[in-house]
Design a protein around this motif. Structure first.
Motif, PDB file in Angstrom:
ATOM      1  N   ASP A  16       0.802  -1.220   0.000  1.00  0.00           N
ATOM      2  CA  ASP A  16       0.000   0.000   0.000  1.00  0.00           C
ATOM      3  C   ASP A  16       0.843   1.282   0.000  1.00  0.00           C
ATOM      4  O   ASP A  16       0.516   2.228  -0.723  1.00  0.00           O
ATOM      5  N   PRO A  17       1.907   1.400   0.797  1.00  0.00           N
ATOM      6  CA  PRO A  17       2.687   2.639   0.760  1.00  0.00           C
ATOM      7  C   PRO A  17       3.313   2.912  -0.609  1.00  0.00           C
ATOM      8  O   PRO A  17       3.437   4.073  -1.008  1.00  0.00           O
ATOM      9  N   VAL A  18       3.700   1.862  -1.323  1.00  0.00           N
ATOM     10  CA  VAL A  18       4.272   2.030  -2.659  1.00  0.00           C
ATOM     11  C   VAL A  18       3.191   2.489  -3.637  1.00  0.00           C
ATOM     12  O   VAL A  18       3.417   3.378  -4.474  1.00  0.00           O
ATOM     13  N   ILE A  19       2.009   1.893  -3.528  1.00  0.00           N
ATOM     14  CA  ILE A  19       0.875   2.300  -4.363  1.00  0.00           C
ATOM     15  C   ILE A  19       0.517   3.758  -4.087  1.00  0.00           C
ATOM     16  O   ILE A  19       0.317   4.555  -5.014  1.00  0.00           O
ATOM     17  N   ALA A  20       0.446   4.118  -2.825  1.00  0.00           N
ATOM     18  CA  ALA A  20       0.082   5.488  -2.451  1.00  0.00           C
ATOM     19  C   ALA A  20       1.102   6.499  -2.963  1.00  0.00           C
ATOM     20  O   ALA A  20       0.732   7.592  -3.425  1.00  0.00           O
ATOM     21  N   GLU A  21       2.372   6.155  -2.904  1.00  0.00           N
ATOM     22  CA  GLU A  21       3.415   7.065  -3.369  1.00  0.00           C
ATOM     23  C   GLU A  21       3.314   7.285  -4.877  1.00  0.00           C
ATOM     24  O   GLU A  21       3.421   8.421  -5.356  1.00  0.00           O
ATOM     25  N   ALA A  23       0.616   6.959  -6.747  1.00  0.00           N
ATOM     26  CA  ALA A  23      -0.595   7.744  -6.988  1.00  0.00           C
ATOM     27  C   ALA A  23      -0.369   9.209  -6.667  1.00  0.00           C
ATOM     28  O   ALA A  23      -0.774  10.102  -7.425  1.00  0.00           O
ATOM     29  N   ALA A  24       0.296   9.490  -5.555  1.00  0.00           N
ATOM     30  CA  ALA A  24       0.557  10.876  -5.162  1.00  0.00           C
ATOM     31  C   ALA A  24       1.441  11.582  -6.187  1.00  0.00           C
ATOM     32  O   ALA A  24       1.237  12.766  -6.496  1.00  0.00           O
ATOM     33  N   ARG A  25       2.415  10.864  -6.729  1.00  0.00           N
ATOM     34  CA  ARG A  25       3.299  11.456  -7.720  1.00  0.00           C
ATOM     35  C   ARG A  25       2.533  11.776  -8.998  1.00  0.00           C
ATOM     36  O   ARG A  25       2.760  12.819  -9.631  1.00  0.00           O
ATOM     37  N   GLY A  38      10.139   8.858 -15.886  1.00  0.00           N
ATOM     38  CA  GLY A  38      10.019   7.424 -15.649  1.00  0.00           C
ATOM     39  C   GLY A  38       8.894   7.141 -14.684  1.00  0.00           C
ATOM     40  O   GLY A  38       8.351   8.049 -14.042  1.00  0.00           O
ATOM     41  N   PHE A  39       8.525   5.874 -14.575  1.00  0.00           N
ATOM     42  CA  PHE A  39       7.449   5.485 -13.655  1.00  0.00           C
ATOM     43  C   PHE A  39       7.921   5.743 -12.219  1.00  0.00           C
ATOM     44  O   PHE A  39       9.043   5.372 -11.856  1.00  0.00           O
ATOM     45  N   PRO A  40       7.088   6.366 -11.390  1.00  0.00           N
ATOM     46  CA  PRO A  40       7.516   6.698 -10.013  1.00  0.00           C
ATOM     47  C   PRO A  40       7.444   5.501  -9.080  1.00  0.00           C
ATOM     48  O   PRO A  40       6.486   5.309  -8.342  1.00  0.00           O
ATOM     49  N   GLY A  41       8.466   4.679  -9.119  1.00  0.00           N
ATOM     50  CA  GLY A  41       8.492   3.474  -8.316  1.00  0.00           C
ATOM     51  C   GLY A  41       8.474   2.242  -9.201  1.00  0.00           C
ATOM     52  O   GLY A  41       8.629   2.327 -10.425  1.00  0.00           O
ATOM     53  N   PRO A  42       8.243   1.058  -8.618  1.00  0.00           N
ATOM     54  CA  PRO A  42       8.210  -0.168  -9.407  1.00  0.00           C
ATOM     55  C   PRO A  42       7.027  -0.168 -10.384  1.00  0.00           C
ATOM     56  O   PRO A  42       5.916   0.220 -10.022  1.00  0.00           O
ATOM     57  N   LEU A  43       7.271  -0.608 -11.603  1.00  0.00           N
ATOM     58  CA  LEU A  43       6.197  -0.718 -12.590  1.00  0.00           C
ATOM     59  C   LEU A  43       5.274  -1.864 -12.196  1.00  0.00           C
ATOM     60  O   LEU A  43       5.750  -2.979 -11.939  1.00  0.00           O
ATOM     61  N   PRO A  44       3.960  -1.632 -12.109  1.00  0.00           N
ATOM     62  CA  PRO A  44       3.047  -2.730 -11.772  1.00  0.00           C
ATOM     63  C   PRO A  44       3.177  -3.885 -12.756  1.00  0.00           C
ATOM     64  O   PRO A  44       3.242  -3.677 -13.976  1.00  0.00           O
ATOM     65  N   ALA A  45       3.195  -5.094 -12.217  1.00  0.00           N
ATOM     66  CA  ALA A  45       3.307  -6.278 -13.053  1.00  0.00           C
ATOM     67  C   ALA A  45       1.948  -6.807 -13.480  1.00  0.00           C
ATOM     68  O   ALA A  45       1.872  -7.705 -14.329  1.00  0.00           O
ATOM     69  N   ASP A  46       0.881  -6.272 -12.910  1.00  0.00           N
ATOM     70  CA  ASP A  46      -0.465  -6.789 -13.157  1.00  0.00           C
ATOM     71  C   ASP A  46      -1.462  -5.641 -13.135  1.00  0.00           C
ATOM     72  O   ASP A  46      -1.189  -4.562 -12.592  1.00  0.00           O
ATOM     73  N   ILE A  53      -3.481   1.801  -8.090  1.00  0.00           N
ATOM     74  CA  ILE A  53      -2.832   3.111  -8.216  1.00  0.00           C
ATOM     75  C   ILE A  53      -3.802   4.102  -8.844  1.00  0.00           C
ATOM     76  O   ILE A  53      -3.976   5.239  -8.369  1.00  0.00           O
ATOM     77  N   GLN A  54      -4.456   3.688  -9.927  1.00  0.00           N
ATOM     78  CA  GLN A  54      -5.403   4.576 -10.610  1.00  0.00           C
ATOM     79  C   GLN A  54      -6.529   5.017  -9.677  1.00  0.00           C
ATOM     80  O   GLN A  54      -6.867   6.207  -9.604  1.00  0.00           O
ATOM     81  N   ALA A  55      -7.135   4.054  -8.976  1.00  0.00           N
ATOM     82  CA  ALA A  55      -8.272   4.371  -8.106  1.00  0.00           C
ATOM     83  C   ALA A  55      -7.859   5.290  -6.968  1.00  0.00           C
ATOM     84  O   ALA A  55      -8.614   6.191  -6.565  1.00  0.00           O
ATOM     85  N   THR A  56      -6.650   5.087  -6.442  1.00  0.00           N
ATOM     86  CA  THR A  56      -6.160   5.927  -5.352  1.00  0.00           C
ATOM     87  C   THR A  56      -5.928   7.348  -5.835  1.00  0.00           C
ATOM     88  O   THR A  56      -6.285   8.322  -5.159  1.00  0.00           O
ATOM     89  N   ALA A  57      -5.346   7.491  -7.027  1.00  0.00           N
ATOM     90  CA  ALA A  57      -5.129   8.817  -7.598  1.00  0.00           C
ATOM     91  C   ALA A  57      -6.455   9.490  -7.947  1.00  0.00           C
ATOM     92  O   ALA A  57      -6.648  10.688  -7.688  1.00  0.00           O
ATOM     93  N   THR A  58      -7.388   8.727  -8.501  1.00  0.00           N
ATOM     94  CA  THR A  58      -8.689   9.292  -8.879  1.00  0.00           C
ATOM     95  C   THR A  58      -9.428   9.823  -7.661  1.00  0.00           C
ATOM     96  O   THR A  58     -10.063  10.885  -7.719  1.00  0.00           O
ATOM     97  N   ALA A  59      -9.336   9.113  -6.538  1.00  0.00           N
ATOM     98  CA  ALA A  59     -10.012   9.557  -5.321  1.00  0.00           C
ATOM     99  C   ALA A  59      -9.449  10.876  -4.808  1.00  0.00           C
ATOM    100  O   ALA A  59     -10.142  11.611  -4.093  1.00  0.00           O
ATOM    101  N   SER A  60      -8.203  11.182  -5.166  1.00  0.00           N
ATOM    102  CA  SER A  60      -7.572  12.420  -4.712  1.00  0.00           C
ATOM    103  C   SER A  60      -7.675  13.548  -5.731  1.00  0.00           C
ATOM    104  O   SER A  60      -7.221  14.671  -5.443  1.00  0.00           O
TER     105      SER A  60
END
Length: 279
Positions: A16-21, A23-25, A38-46, A53-60
């Motif tokens: 979750d902290p990686v996802i949140a970071e 999304a925040a970026r 570049g992608f901010p952090g590890p590129l999602p594999a799935d 990440i999308q849903a967390t960013a959309t909510a903000s």
């Protein structure tokens, strides 16, 4: 930032902290109209992680969702990702009704910008929040009208197309806006016989039709209906679904002009402009 987990998908493979970071970026870059190299952090594999990440960013994001764009997963990745399409939010402030005049296509400097000829479906009725899967036949009942349209694709992530569909899904679905053109007589049947062409700076860069959409327009709407519900945002009457690129994804740089033509309809023409920071 609280992480939003989609319903009925596998658990994300990033914490979750990686996802949140990430999304925040993405939120900060889009609000500031600044590019990301570049992608901010590890590129999602799935896709489950990308959707988180999308849903967390959309909510903000400080705007309402007015619909969804649908895009194709490259055939070579369909089996690995378990999907042939993904979706992303279209925000209300980015929906433009074309009145025949010159248009503007916002592009983030240092990011990625593109235009796509598409069909946009206006949704006829509120979809139930607890229905997560639709057949194309079920989705067809939600089609109120079909319009010629332009998806203004892109966002802050410069190498998004090279990174693939999980990156596109994560960064707001790689959508900047939706331009809704003329309503098509005959709705789906009328759209199925139209030909679309995109020209950039006067040069044709792609020709296509609804034949480029696997399963046609209703199949794309079916994916949008199901995934929007899984993201906790079931489609509502009057919202839009942009059903996928008919001629390809055509990169456009600030200052370039694009002309999008559909058989028998007035062309839509505009210029790519530098995106302004969001308030």
């Amino acid at each position: 930032m609280t992480v939003t987990h989609p319903i009925g998908l596998s658990a994300p493979t990033l914490a979750d902290p990686v996802i949140a970071e990430a999304a925040a970026r993405f939120v900060a870059a889009r609000r500031g109209a600044t590019g990301l190299a570049g992608f901010p952090g590890p590129l999602p594999a799935d896709l489950a992680t990308a959707y988180a990440i999308q849903a967390t960013a959309t909510a903000s994001w400080p705007d309402e969702v007015a619909g969804w764009k649908v895009a194709r997963v490259p055939p070579a990745l369909e089996e690995a990702l378990g999907a042939i399409r993904f979706i992303g939010p279209v925000f209300a402030g980015t929906v433009v009704l074309s009145g025949g005049g010159p248009l503007s296509f916002p592009v983030i400097a240092g990011g990625f910008g593109a235009v796509e000829a598409e069909f946009a479906v206006r949704i006829a009725a509120d979809a139930p929040a607890d229905k997560l899967d639709y057949s194309p036949a079920e989705a067809a009942a939600f089609i109120d009208a079909v319009h010629a349209a332009i998806e203004v694709a892109g966002g802050p992530l410069a190498p998004v197309n090279d990174l693939g569909p999980t990156a596109s899904t994560a960064v707001f679905g790689n959508n900047t806006g939706l331009i809704v053109g003329e309503e098509i007589v005959g709705a789906v049947e009328g759209a199925d016989v139209l030909r679309a062409e995109v020209l950039i700076d006067g040069q044709s860069v792609g020709v296509g039709s609804a034949a480029k959409l696997p399963g046609g327009i209703p199949a794309a709407v079916a994916v949008a209906l199901g995934m929007a519900a899984r993201l906790g945002r079931p489609l509502k009457a009057g919202q839009w679904v942009s059903t996928g690129a008919l001629t390809g994804v055509h990169s456009i740089a600030i200052g370039q002009e694009a002309r999008i033509c559909f058989t028998g309809l007035a062309p839509m023409t505009g210029t790519a402009v530098a995106a302004a920071p969001a308030g």
